[in-house]
Design a protein around this motif. Structure first.
Motif, PDB file in Angstrom:
ATOM      1  N   GLY A  87       0.808  -1.219   0.000  1.00 29.95           N
ATOM      2  CA  GLY A  87       0.000   0.000   0.000  1.00 29.95           C
ATOM      3  C   GLY A  87       0.834   1.258   0.000  1.00 29.95           C
ATOM      4  N   MET A  88       1.921   1.251   0.771  1.00 31.48           N
ATOM      5  CA  MET A  88       2.741   2.453   0.850  1.00 31.48           C
ATOM      6  C   MET A  88       3.476   2.715  -0.458  1.00 31.48           C
ATOM      7  N   ASP A  89       3.789   1.667  -1.183  1.00 31.31           N
ATOM      8  CA  ASP A  89       4.428   1.847  -2.492  1.00 31.31           C
ATOM      9  C   ASP A  89       3.469   2.525  -3.469  1.00 31.31           C
ATOM     10  N   ILE A  90       2.192   2.200  -3.362  1.00 37.11           N
ATOM     11  CA  ILE A  90       1.183   2.864  -4.204  1.00 37.11           C
ATOM     12  C   ILE A  90       1.171   4.364  -3.923  1.00 37.11           C
ATOM     13  N   VAL A  91       1.226   4.714  -2.646  1.00 34.23           N
ATOM     14  CA  VAL A  91       1.247   6.132  -2.280  1.00 34.23           C
ATOM     15  C   VAL A  91       2.513   6.796  -2.808  1.00 34.23           C
ATOM     16  N   LEU A 109       6.766   2.641   7.609  1.00 30.91           N
ATOM     17  CA  LEU A 109       7.388   3.963   7.552  1.00 30.91           C
ATOM     18  C   LEU A 109       8.740   4.057   8.237  1.00 30.91           C
ATOM     19  N   SER A 110       9.078   3.078   9.089  1.00 32.05           N
ATOM     20  CA  SER A 110      10.371   3.206   9.768  1.00 32.05           C
ATOM     21  C   SER A 110      11.111   1.893   9.989  1.00 32.05           C
ATOM     22  N   PRO A 120      10.544  -1.365  -2.082  1.00 29.99           N
ATOM     23  CA  PRO A 120      10.123  -0.748  -3.348  1.00 29.99           C
ATOM     24  C   PRO A 120      10.101   0.781  -3.303  1.00 29.99           C
ATOM     25  N   TYR A 121      10.276   1.353  -2.134  1.00 28.37           N
ATOM     26  CA  TYR A 121      10.255   2.818  -1.998  1.00 28.37           C
ATOM     27  C   TYR A 121      11.195   3.204  -0.859  1.00 28.37           C
ATOM     28  N   ASP A 122      11.536   4.466  -0.824  1.00 30.22           N
ATOM     29  CA  ASP A 122      12.374   5.021   0.240  1.00 30.22           C
ATOM     30  C   ASP A 122      11.504   5.999   1.027  1.00 30.22           C
ATOM     31  N   THR A 123      11.228   5.667   2.279  1.00 30.26           N
ATOM     32  CA  THR A 123      10.324   6.497   3.080  1.00 30.26           C
ATOM     33  C   THR A 123      10.770   7.947   3.125  1.00 30.26           C
ATOM     34  N   LEU A 124      12.035   8.178   3.390  1.00 33.73           N
ATOM     35  CA  LEU A 124      12.524   9.535   3.578  1.00 33.73           C
ATOM     36  C   LEU A 124      12.591  10.318   2.268  1.00 33.73           C
ATOM     37  N   ARG A 125      12.730   9.619   1.149  1.00 29.15           N
ATOM     38  CA  ARG A 125      12.853  10.293  -0.144  1.00 29.15           C
ATOM     39  C   ARG A 125      11.522  10.387  -0.889  1.00 29.15           C
ATOM     40  N   ASP A 126      10.671   9.353  -0.778  1.00 26.00           N
ATOM     41  CA  ASP A 126       9.503   9.223  -1.656  1.00 26.00           C
ATOM     42  C   ASP A 126       8.176   9.605  -1.009  1.00 26.00           C
ATOM     43  N   LEU A 127       8.180   9.921   0.281  1.00 30.19           N
ATOM     44  CA  LEU A 127       6.934  10.231   0.974  1.00 30.19           C
ATOM     45  C   LEU A 127       7.040  11.564   1.705  1.00 30.19           C
ATOM     46  N   ALA A 128       5.906  12.255   1.801  1.00 33.51           N
ATOM     47  CA  ALA A 128       5.830  13.531   2.513  1.00 33.51           C
ATOM     48  C   ALA A 128       5.000  13.333   3.779  1.00 33.51           C
ATOM     49  N   ALA A 313       8.008  14.200  10.522  1.00 37.85           N
ATOM     50  CA  ALA A 313       9.181  13.858   9.706  1.00 37.85           C
ATOM     51  C   ALA A 313      10.383  13.555  10.593  1.00 37.85           C
ATOM     52  N   SER A 314      10.585  14.358  11.616  1.00 37.75           N
ATOM     53  CA  SER A 314      11.693  14.143  12.541  1.00 37.75           C
ATOM     54  C   SER A 314      11.520  12.832  13.301  1.00 37.75           C
ATOM     55  N   PHE A 315      10.284  12.532  13.686  1.00 38.34           N
ATOM     56  CA  PHE A 315       9.994  11.296  14.418  1.00 38.34           C
ATOM     57  C   PHE A 315      10.283  10.076  13.547  1.00 38.34           C
ATOM     58  N   ILE A 316       9.896  10.125  12.288  1.00 45.10           N
ATOM     59  CA  ILE A 316      10.157   8.999  11.382  1.00 45.10           C
ATOM     60  C   ILE A 316      11.660   8.754  11.261  1.00 45.10           C
ATOM     61  N   ARG A 317      12.421   9.822  11.139  1.00 47.43           N
ATOM     62  CA  ARG A 317      13.878   9.668  11.028  1.00 47.43           C
ATOM     63  C   ARG A 317      14.464   9.031  12.285  1.00 47.43           C
TER      64      ARG A 317
END
Length: 335
Positions: A87-91, A109-110, A120-128, A313-317
């Motif tokens: 699902g997150m890759d779709i987003v 996400l983390s 399939p995706y990079d959380t920090l690069r591909d998601l807002a 964003a800071s929390f995810i990192r």
């Protein structure tokens, strides 16, 4: 007629005609569409787990209030699989226009970047990040037969019997599993972690005595502690939870600095316009602060956690770095 006019006058008339087109009926019909306020059409909300799961229920609790604030339908689309990665890759790959959003859990996400060899995706690069939605407190419980009533007693017993005690959790790589691994690492213990398919089976294993302990979500222990079927040793959150007020946090019970929570957050594709992210954050955080919504979230074992996009964003990192270290030390893998 144009040929009969002097060159200077012809240029002036052309300028007047251009100005008329820019402000006349034709322009009036085009300009509002270009300047339409967000959102102008339904928003698709990808939920990375099946209907009935915590993230799905959270989405459905929030949806009517969000629709009222934004003036557009919020269409829930369940896309489960691969620990939330599908699902997150779709987003991540959706158009960054604010009309595709996703509810992601801590895993997608983390945690998953440290568990899956080919993300399939990079959380920090591909998601807002838009906002945190809710946190899930976990509870460390013991079967009464092992004879411990406090965390220090458990630590003493586990150190005297290294590798003998067992703790059930909701599956390899889940937040419950990692909570148990973090406890082992911080306390210097060797309690064997035993995976089950979800929190309820893990809790059942502890009640039946198939395992000595369990790390389960808050909702799973409801009623079982009062009846003496399980002993609560601590909650994993940094502060006590209102629905289990008598239970200490693991940190205050003897393991300072311990903290582990499950959580869900709202994200959009990277490069989504800032105005759309701001509008979404304002709507979701306002709804999450409503007393009725907070109470409904607590009734399913979660705690509303509204905040800014920057804080999320800071929390995810920080969570990504934290769990990477725990997973590495534990040697955890997802087959």
């Amino acid at each position: 007629m144009w040929r009969d006019r002097p060159p200077g006058r012809r240029a002036a008339l052309r300028a007047l005609a251009a100005a008329a087109l820019a402000t006349g009926p034709l322009a009036a019909g085009v300009r509002p569409a270009a300047a339409q306020a967000y959102p102008a059409r339904p928003i698709r909300l990808i939920v990375t787990f099946p209907p009935g799961g915590s993230s799905d229920v959270i989405g459905r609790i929030l949806a009517p209030r969000i629709e009222a604030r934004l003036g557009q339908p919020l269409v829930i689309d369940n896309r489960p699989g691969a620990g939330g990665n599908i699902g997150m890759d779709i987003v991540a790959k959706a158009a960054p226009d604010g009309y595709t959003l996703g509810i992601g859990a801590a895993g997608a996400l983390s945690v998953n970047p440290s568990l899956y060899p080919n993300m399939p995706y990079d959380t920090l690069r591909d998601l807002a990040p838009v906002t945190m939605l809710a946190g899930i407190p976990f509870v460390l419980v013991a079967n009464p037969r092992i004879g411990v009533k406090t965390l220090p007693e458990l630590v003493a017993l586990a150190k005297s019997r290294p590798g003998v005690l067992t703790v059930a959790h909701g599956g390899n790589g889940t937040a419950m599993h990692l909570s148990a691994e973090l406890f082992n690492q911080m306390a210097g213990l060797r309690i064997e972690t035993i995976p089950f398919r979800g929190s309820a089976p893990a809790m059942t294993a502890a009640v039946s005595g198939d395992t000595d302990l369990a790390v389960v979500d808050l909702a799973s222990v409801s009623g079982l502690t009062a009846g003496g079927q399980l002993v609560v040793l601590g909650v994993t959150t940094p502060a006590r939870v209102s629905s289990l007020r008598e239970a200490p946090t693991i940190a205050e019970a003897g393991l300072p600095g311990y903290e582990s929570v499950g959580w869900f957050g709202l994200v959009a594709p990277a490069r989504t316009p800032a105005a759309a992210v701001e509008a979404l954050n304002a709507a979701f955080t306002a709804v999450l602060r409503e007393p009725e919504i907070r109470a409904r979230l607590e009734s399913i074992g979660t705690v509303a956690q509204p905040g800014t996009a920057e804080d999320f964003a800071s929390f995810i990192r920080s969570e990504t770095a934290k769990w990477a270290g725990v997973i590495r030390a534990a040697g955890t893998k997802v087959e």
